[in-house]
Design a protein around this motif. Structure first.
Motif, PDB file in Angstrom:
ATOM      1  N   MET A   5      -0.055  11.843 -11.376  1.00 48.41           N
ATOM      2  CA  MET A   5      -0.746  10.574 -12.882  1.00 48.41           C
ATOM      3  C   MET A   5       0.416  10.675 -13.853  1.00 48.41           C
ATOM      4  O   MET A   5       0.502  11.296 -14.620  1.00 48.41           O
ATOM      5  CB  MET A   5      -1.472  11.720 -12.693  1.00 48.41           C
ATOM      6  N   SER A   6       0.722   9.436 -14.796  1.00 51.68           N
ATOM      7  CA  SER A   6       1.628   9.247 -15.342  1.00 51.68           C
ATOM      8  C   SER A   6       0.783   9.919 -16.344  1.00 51.68           C
ATOM      9  O   SER A   6      -0.211   9.077 -16.688  1.00 51.68           O
ATOM     10  CB  SER A   6       2.357   8.115 -15.524  1.00 51.68           C
ATOM     11  N   ALA A   7       1.822   9.845 -18.174  1.00 48.31           N
ATOM     12  CA  ALA A   7       1.038   9.750 -18.772  1.00 48.31           C
ATOM     13  C   ALA A   7       0.331   8.829 -19.638  1.00 48.31           C
ATOM     14  O   ALA A   7       1.346   7.919 -19.569  1.00 48.31           O
ATOM     15  CB  ALA A   7       1.389  11.036 -19.435  1.00 48.31           C
ATOM     16  N   PRO A   8      -0.691   8.007 -19.781  1.00 48.70           N
ATOM     17  CA  PRO A   8      -1.162   7.097 -20.729  1.00 48.70           C
ATOM     18  C   PRO A   8      -0.379   7.112 -22.271  1.00 48.70           C
ATOM     19  O   PRO A   8      -0.007   8.133 -22.685  1.00 48.70           O
ATOM     20  CB  PRO A   8      -2.874   7.714 -21.165  1.00 48.70           C
TER      21      PRO A   8
ATOM     22  N   LEU B 194      -0.542   7.042 -25.417  1.00 54.44           N
ATOM     23  CA  LEU B 194      -1.276   6.580 -26.743  1.00 54.44           C
ATOM     24  C   LEU B 194      -0.949   5.615 -28.028  1.00 54.44           C
ATOM     25  O   LEU B 194      -0.609   5.332 -28.437  1.00 54.44           O
ATOM     26  CB  LEU B 194      -1.406   7.989 -27.186  1.00 54.44           C
TER      27      LEU B 194
ATOM     28  N   ILE C 280     -10.425   6.808 -26.837  1.00 54.88           N
ATOM     29  CA  ILE C 280     -10.760   7.968 -27.589  1.00 54.88           C
ATOM     30  C   ILE C 280     -11.294   8.393 -28.565  1.00 54.88           C
ATOM     31  O   ILE C 280     -11.000   7.477 -29.963  1.00 54.88           O
ATOM     32  CB  ILE C 280     -10.063   9.166 -26.835  1.00 54.88           C
TER      33      ILE C 280
ATOM     34  N   THR D 178     -14.897  14.469 -25.755  1.00 48.76           N
ATOM     35  CA  THR D 178     -15.118  15.665 -24.160  1.00 48.76           C
ATOM     36  C   THR D 178     -15.748  15.597 -22.746  1.00 48.76           C
ATOM     37  O   THR D 178     -16.130  16.045 -22.345  1.00 48.76           O
ATOM     38  CB  THR D 178     -16.855  16.123 -25.730  1.00 48.76           C
TER      39      THR D 178
ATOM     40  N   VAL E 236     -11.748  13.881 -21.386  1.00 53.99           N
ATOM     41  CA  VAL E 236     -10.453  14.691 -21.541  1.00 53.99           C
ATOM     42  C   VAL E 236     -10.944  15.211 -19.959  1.00 53.99           C
ATOM     43  O   VAL E 236     -10.061  15.967 -19.411  1.00 53.99           O
ATOM     44  CB  VAL E 236     -10.241  15.602 -22.815  1.00 53.99           C
ATOM     45  N   ASP E 237     -12.223  16.024 -20.430  1.00 57.09           N
ATOM     46  CA  ASP E 237     -13.065  17.089 -18.913  1.00 57.09           C
ATOM     47  C   ASP E 237     -12.188  15.630 -17.099  1.00 57.09           C
ATOM     48  O   ASP E 237     -11.892  15.976 -16.722  1.00 57.09           O
ATOM     49  CB  ASP E 237     -14.582  16.755 -19.006  1.00 57.09           C
TER      50      ASP E 237
ATOM     51  N   LYS F 157      -8.736  15.554 -16.732  1.00 59.51           N
ATOM     52  CA  LYS F 157      -8.136  16.829 -16.175  1.00 59.51           C
ATOM     53  C   LYS F 157      -8.730  17.136 -14.967  1.00 59.51           C
ATOM     54  O   LYS F 157      -8.634  17.157 -13.961  1.00 59.51           O
ATOM     55  CB  LYS F 157      -8.916  17.851 -16.736  1.00 59.51           C
ATOM     56  N   LEU F 158     -10.350  16.375 -14.404  1.00 55.89           N
ATOM     57  CA  LEU F 158     -11.170  16.174 -12.472  1.00 55.89           C
ATOM     58  C   LEU F 158     -10.124  15.105 -12.234  1.00 55.89           C
ATOM     59  O   LEU F 158     -10.029  15.716 -10.830  1.00 55.89           O
ATOM     60  CB  LEU F 158     -12.268  16.143 -12.818  1.00 55.89           C
TER      61      LEU F 158
ATOM     62  N   ILE G 162     -19.586  21.286 -28.873  1.00 56.97           N
ATOM     63  CA  ILE G 162     -19.075  19.724 -28.269  1.00 56.97           C
ATOM     64  C   ILE G 162     -20.257  18.949 -29.459  1.00 56.97           C
ATOM     65  O   ILE G 162     -19.302  17.635 -29.907  1.00 56.97           O
ATOM     66  CB  ILE G 162     -19.825  19.434 -27.544  1.00 56.97           C
TER      67      ILE G 162
ATOM     68  N   ARG H 294     -23.577  13.882 -14.534  1.00 57.70           N
ATOM     69  CA  ARG H 294     -22.510  15.726 -14.004  1.00 57.70           C
ATOM     70  C   ARG H 294     -22.725  15.411 -13.062  1.00 57.70           C
ATOM     71  O   ARG H 294     -23.155  16.224 -12.470  1.00 57.70           O
ATOM     72  CB  ARG H 294     -23.774  16.359 -14.651  1.00 57.70           C
TER      73      ARG H 294
ATOM     74  N   ARG I  79     -18.754  14.622 -10.187  1.00 57.22           N
ATOM     75  CA  ARG I  79     -17.672  15.170 -10.253  1.00 57.22           C
ATOM     76  C   ARG I  79     -16.496  16.232  -9.569  1.00 57.22           C
ATOM     77  O   ARG I  79     -15.342  16.499 -10.661  1.00 57.22           O
ATOM     78  CB  ARG I  79     -17.829  16.428 -11.286  1.00 57.22           C
TER      79      ARG I  79
ATOM     80  N   ASP J 141       3.908  14.449 -25.007  1.00 59.07           N
ATOM     81  CA  ASP J 141       3.010  14.326 -23.658  1.00 59.07           C
ATOM     82  C   ASP J 141       1.440  13.527 -24.430  1.00 59.07           C
ATOM     83  O   ASP J 141       0.989  14.970 -25.047  1.00 59.07           O
ATOM     84  CB  ASP J 141       2.606  15.433 -22.183  1.00 59.07           C
ATOM     85  N   PRO J 142       1.327  12.978 -24.509  1.00 60.65           N
ATOM     86  CA  PRO J 142      -0.771  12.829 -24.901  1.00 60.65           C
ATOM     87  C   PRO J 142      -1.856  13.262 -24.550  1.00 60.65           C
ATOM     88  O   PRO J 142      -2.275  13.236 -25.092  1.00 60.65           O
ATOM     89  CB  PRO J 142      -1.009  11.294 -24.947  1.00 60.65           C
ATOM     90  N   ARG J 143      -1.008  13.731 -22.853  1.00 64.40           N
ATOM     91  CA  ARG J 143      -2.271  15.430 -22.264  1.00 64.40           C
ATOM     92  C   ARG J 143      -2.517  15.629 -23.209  1.00 64.40           C
ATOM     93  O   ARG J 143      -3.407  16.240 -22.706  1.00 64.40           O
ATOM     94  CB  ARG J 143      -2.136  14.526 -20.942  1.00 64.40           C
TER      95      ARG J 143
ATOM     96  N   ASP K 128     -11.626  26.069 -19.399  1.00 63.29           N
ATOM     97  CA  ASP K 128     -10.990  24.676 -19.535  1.00 63.29           C
ATOM     98  C   ASP K 128     -11.592  23.600 -19.116  1.00 63.29           C
ATOM     99  O   ASP K 128     -10.936  22.063 -19.027  1.00 63.29           O
ATOM    100  CB  ASP K 128      -9.827  24.368 -18.395  1.00 63.29           C
ATOM    101  N   HIS K 129     -13.002  23.501 -19.393  1.00 64.29           N
ATOM    102  CA  HIS K 129     -13.535  22.068 -19.613  1.00 64.29           C
ATOM    103  C   HIS K 129     -14.841  22.024 -19.911  1.00 64.29           C
ATOM    104  O   HIS K 129     -15.904  21.327 -20.035  1.00 64.29           O
ATOM    105  CB  HIS K 129     -14.085  21.909 -18.167  1.00 64.29           C
TER     106      HIS K 129
ATOM    107  N   ARG L 167     -16.086  23.987 -35.744  1.00 64.31           N
ATOM    108  CA  ARG L 167     -15.620  24.895 -34.514  1.00 64.31           C
ATOM    109  C   ARG L 167     -15.396  23.677 -34.116  1.00 64.31           C
ATOM    110  O   ARG L 167     -16.627  22.920 -33.314  1.00 64.31           O
ATOM    111  CB  ARG L 167     -17.020  25.759 -34.468  1.00 64.31           C
TER     112      ARG L 167
ATOM    113  N   LEU M 198     -13.654  22.992 -29.288  1.00 65.54           N
ATOM    114  CA  LEU M 198     -12.961  23.155 -28.471  1.00 65.54           C
ATOM    115  C   LEU M 198     -11.804  22.417 -28.340  1.00 65.54           C
ATOM    116  O   LEU M 198     -11.636  21.255 -27.922  1.00 65.54           O
ATOM    117  CB  LEU M 198     -14.643  23.368 -27.161  1.00 65.54           C
TER     118      LEU M 198
ATOM    119  N   CYS N  65      -9.933  23.185 -25.858  1.00 63.52           N
ATOM    120  CA  CYS N  65      -9.505  22.768 -24.229  1.00 63.52           C
ATOM    121  C   CYS N  65     -10.080  21.155 -24.141  1.00 63.52           C
ATOM    122  O   CYS N  65      -9.756  20.144 -23.273  1.00 63.52           O
ATOM    123  CB  CYS N  65      -9.997  23.975 -22.918  1.00 63.52           C
ATOM    124  N   LEU N  66     -10.730  20.666 -24.657  1.00 58.11           N
ATOM    125  CA  LEU N  66     -11.010  19.123 -24.674  1.00 58.11           C
ATOM    126  C   LEU N  66     -10.488  18.703 -25.986  1.00 58.11           C
ATOM    127  O   LEU N  66     -11.128  17.222 -25.847  1.00 58.11           O
ATOM    128  CB  LEU N  66     -12.638  19.501 -24.354  1.00 58.11           C
TER     129      LEU N  66
ATOM    130  N   LEU O  43      -7.648  16.783 -27.208  1.00 60.97           N
ATOM    131  CA  LEU O  43      -6.288  16.316 -27.408  1.00 60.97           C
ATOM    132  C   LEU O  43      -4.988  16.631 -28.431  1.00 60.97           C
ATOM    133  O   LEU O  43      -5.842  16.645 -30.148  1.00 60.97           O
ATOM    134  CB  LEU O  43      -5.684  15.123 -27.099  1.00 60.97           C
TER     135      LEU O  43
END
Lengths: 324, 154
Positions: free
Chosen positions: A1-4, A6, A19, A23, A26-27, A30-31, A95, A110, A115, B15-17, B38-39, B53, B55, B57-58, B60
């Motif tokens: 996958m190429s980087a989007p 921004l 974006i 939350t 990005v999750d 990653k999936l 979150i 979910r 997922r 890398d923006p990711r 990481d999720h 506070r 996270l 990991c989420l 960027l």
């Protein structure tokens, strides 16, 4: 996958994404489930779109306010308890500090099969089938179709639908329109990949909640663990009592349906009745009349019935105390 | 564009990711912040952004707005942060992997005014999992730090 790519201004194309808190997005990136070609950062608009204020038409909440900012706002705490509770019991403190109100309304399901990125899923890969049908996972028991039975997982939108809240949506051409929250999420029917009535480039900029005219309102959330869990079943309720009699009622269900689920027939049934434990349970059963429970899922209808009953009794108790 | 970590400015990753978590650990060598799930489900990567506070990991790195504080940024030279001292005094860990996230979350929990009772701390620390289940000691440390803070304020 190429980087989007921004960007910090403009409007995303159909293959791009806004974006905000990130939350969900990005999750899912990653999936490998979200693969946007570009991301348009809403950070520069944060100040302009995060006010929470009382207006002639109730409360207006900027869509870039975080869930935590809304949860701790005195106006929401004092005037809109169902919204306050729905936010306070959602996700985790971290979150809630990140996710904006717009993020939260649009959070994705979910569903395990959605997922995992591999199983047949009509939401993720139209035409591939639905892996939830016929299984024993906790899928939606209301509003499902043979093409999709993924649950809408959020809390806040359930309270918004119950209260007849509306959104201001900014279009990619810069115009705005009003949209009832109840008209935002689409039933899956034959096209579960189309989840909302928003067009590409649309942006939710504000949420409008009518002024409270209730003797009591609340949000009850039943979970597999005491905190930081999605609803097994939830109920948002508002009541206007005249003496012991229900003059007006609102009921919506969460955690059990494919979209935030308003129970209008039950609302009409409640009017003119005095609230007792028996009435509240009967109202709960009425909300779940149309539920279709898969193998081993009957308990989820029972949870829904009890969530509604508890919410009605809690709201009635608060109402009576307030009118004494 | 730069990003401010523990009062130092750094250029943004290409890398923006890149998540804030990977930026801290891989690019800056600030490995105190831990990668658990990481999720966004375990809280091990919790850092402060403008005192709140979040996270890492989420988050960027390229969309961070404001100053970031990590576990490496809370002590004053050799003087530990009161929350670090409270964790030591209450033995609030076993393996220690979740501890930096617990400490950062605990600092915010106290600052928010959510450390009044064991039950309140349990609810407001729910985003930080501890697989060793040192929860009792963690709650005690957070409450002790809150009590110390209110004494100091009086």
């Amino acid at each position: 996958m190429s980087a989007p790519v921004l960007r910090r201004n403009g409007t995303p194309t159909a293959s791009g994404r806004w974006i905000a808190g990130g939350t969900t997005l990005v999750d899912l990136m990653k999936l490998g489930i979200e693969t946007p070609s570009e991301l348009v950062d809403l950070g520069p608009r944060k100040e302009a779109l995060s006010a929470i204020e009382e207006t002639a038409e109730g409360a207006t909440l900027g869509a870039l306010a975080t869930m935590a900012e809304a949860e701790r706002h005195p106006l929401i705490r004092s005037g809109y308890p169902a919204i306050h509770l729905a936010l306070a019991m959602a996700a985790s403190p971290q979150i809630r500090e990140m996710a904006t109100l717009g993020d939260n309304i649009l959070q994705r399901t979910r569903c395990t099969w959605f997922r995992d990125g591999r199983s047949p899923c009509n939401k993720r890969r139209p035409g591939s089938g639905c892996s939830g049908v016929g299984g024993d996972e906790a899928m939606a028991i209301l509003g499902a179709s043979e093409h999709c039975m993924a649950t809408y997982a959020g809390d806040f939108a359930v309270a918004l639908v119950m209260l007849d809240a509306e959104l201001t949506v900014e279009t990619s051409s810069g115009t705005t329109r009003r949209l009832p929250v109840s008209a935002l999420h689409r039933l899956p029917a034959a096209t579960p990949a189309i989840e909302t009535t928003l067009d590409p480039g649309d942006l939710i900029v504000a949420i409008h909640v009518p002024p409270p005219n209730w003797t009591g309102e609340t949000y009850v959330k039943l979970r597999d663990r005491a905190s930081y869990a999605f609803a097994s079943a939830s109920a948002a309720v508002a009541l206007r009592l005249e003496g012991p009699i229900v003059a007006e009622a609102r009921v919506a269900l969460g955690g059990l349906a494919t979209v935030p689920w308003r129970c209008r027939a039950t609302e009409a049934w409640l009017v003119g009745r005095a609230l007792s434990v028996a009435t509240a349970l009967e109202a709960g059963r009425a909300c779940l009349t149309d539920a279709v429970c898969g193998a081993g899922q009957d308990h989820r209808a029972q949870l829904g019935i009890r969530a509604v009953a508890k919410a009605l009794l809690d709201a009635a108790h608060v109402g009576q105390r307030d009118t004494e | 564009m730069t990003i401010t970590i523990n009062r130092n400015d750094h250029p943004l990753p290409d890398d923006p990711r890149t998540t804030l978590l990977d930026f801290l650990r891989e690019d800056l060598g600030l490995t105190g912040t831990k990668k658990g799930c990481d999720h966004g489900q375990c809280g091990a990567c919790t850092v402060l952004m403008n005192g709140k506070r979040v996270l890492s990991c989420l988050q960027l790195a390229a969309t961070v707005r404001g100053a970031v504080t990590t576990i490496e940024g809370i002590a004053n030279g050799e003087d530990l942060h009161p929350m670090q001292i409270a964790f030591l005094e209450h033995d609030a860990y076993q393996c220690g992997y979740c501890t930096p996230g617990q400490i950062m979350s605990g600092i915010a929990c106290v600052a928010e005014g959510h450390a009044g009772s064991d039950r309140e701390v349990a609810e407001w620390m729910a985003g930080n999992l501890c697989r060793c289940a040192a929860y009792g000691q963690i709650r005690a440390a957070v409450r002790a730090c809150a009590a110390l803070r209110s004494e100091t304020a009086e």
